[in-house]
Design a protein around this motif. Structure first.
Motif: not given
Length: 387
Positions: A117-123, A245-250, A254-260, A293-300
């Motif tokens: 569920k967590a990974a799919n909510f991430g989708l 948005g790019i970082t948030m999508a990733f 993707v990344l959340i599956r490894f973090v979980l 601009l550098v911090l913006t994706p990191l914030a995601a």
């Protein structure tokens, strides 16, 4: 994704549109922006549980498709609006139509095993992130053709989304999980009262609210903050939102599956809160547009919090209550959208107006840090069950 694109398309031009319709300064436009966001959120707050309960009774498919048709009409109304009154009406209708985000989450809960569920909510978050990449980017470009062009594009996207959903969206509510509709549970207070009786879920709902208020500092003041702090125009604002948005999508796709897998759902929530504290602190004091601009994706990178919390709570309710739970989460999300824009834009205006005792455009991010720390304390004091 297409729904998020429609929302993201209009964000870069909102400051200029409000100034065009209402007149006045950017600070005044920021206050009007907060009012429009609040009206939109009030409708989501009131109608989230109603629509969630309707989806538990009549199914997810009709609820989602009807909302897309209504959103198409709403964007067309805003495209021709020549007064703040008409913009307010458009936000009223739009808030009702977009109260179906909980229904989409309930759909995902219907088709997901508990461990997924967590990974799919991430989708869902990843799809929103991709839409948020394309929407503001295109919206910033279309803004060069006038403040109304992005609204026509958003209407077209919603219409195409409705057609697409008509052909591909199957129904997931079967007789096994179909639940009778009750008016006493189809309102925010009634649904909250019913779900609040479940052991351990009330602190999680409170934490969810605090986090959403804090996180909504981005849509509440980002366009105004970057224009004031760095002199950005619609194009650069759109680019920055695209990077986010790019970082948030990733992260959520993707990344959340490894973090979980490494941390589990509970520790993932803690990690996200700690990371956001550092991200907000950096944005509060940054003075360089390039660094921002550098911090913006990191914030995601803290975007793992919402799907992890959703999964924890989804496992604590029955299969016939998924729509109700996601509906109340939509209301809590909407309540945060009521509180956050008014709070964040007011703080922004207080620290940027002529004659302000302290000039600090990033002050709203400091408010968000305080809310995040309070929410984290609630979570640590009331840990959810392992699952």
């Amino acid at each position: 994704m297409l729904d998020a694109m429609g929302i993201g398309l209009i964000m870069p031009v909102m400051p200029d549109l409000i100034v065009e319709v209402q007149g006045g300064s950017l600070a005044n436009a920021a206050l009007w922006g907060g009012i429009l966001s609040t009206v939109f959120a009030i409708m989501q707050f009131l109608f989230g549980p109603l629509i969630g309960n309707l989806s538990d009774r009549f199914g997810r498919r009709p609820v989602l498709l009807i909302s897309l048709v209504v959103m198409t009409v709403d964007y067309l109304v805003m495209a021709v609006a020549g007064s703040m009154a008409l913009l307010l009406i458009g936000r009223l209708v739009g808030g009702i139509a977009t109260a179906t985000s909980g229904t989409a989450s309930a759909y995902v809960a219907d088709i997901s095993a508990p461990k997924d569920k967590a990974a799919n909510f991430g989708l869902i978050g990843a799809a929103f992130g991709i839409g948020f990449v394309l929407g503001p980017l295109i919206g910033g470009l279309l803004g060069g053709y006038g403040t109304r062009a992005p609204f026509y594009a958003a209407a077209a996207l919603s219409a195409l989304n409705a057609v697409f959903g008509y052909f591909v969206l199957r129904e997931t509510v079967t007789d096994r999980i179909r639940r009778p509709f009750h008016w006493r549970r189809a309102n925010p207070l009634g649904a909250l009262r019913h779900l609040g009786k479940l052991p351990g879920i009330r602190p999680l709902l409170m934490m969810y609210f605090l986090y959403q208020v804090a996180f909504h500092v981005y849509p509440s003041i980002w366009s105004f903050f970057t224009q004031e702090r760095f002199g950005w125009g619609p194009g650069t604002i759109g680019l920055s939102l695209a990077l986010f948005g790019i970082t948030m999508a990733f992260v959520q796709g993707v990344l959340i599956r490894f973090v979980l897998r490494w941390l589990g759902e509970r520790n993932t929530v803690v990690y996200g809160h700690v990371f956001d504290v550092f991200a907000f602190a950096a944005l509060a004091f940054v003075t360089s547009g390039a660094l921002a601009l550098v911090l913006t994706p990191l914030a995601a990178l803290g975007a793992v919090i919402t799907p992890a919390l959703q999964a924890i709570m989804s496992k604590m309710v029955g299969d016939d209550q998924q729509g109700e739970l996601q509906g109340i989460l939509t209301s809590i999300y909407a309540l945060a959208m009521i509180v956050s824009p008014l709070m964040m834009t007011s703080v922004f205006a207080a620290f940027t107006h002529d004659g302000a005792a302290l000039y600090l455009p990033g002050a709203p991010f400091l408010v968000s840090i305080l809310l995040i720390l309070i929410g984290l304390a609630v979570f640590v004091r009331n840990p959810p069950p392992q699952g």
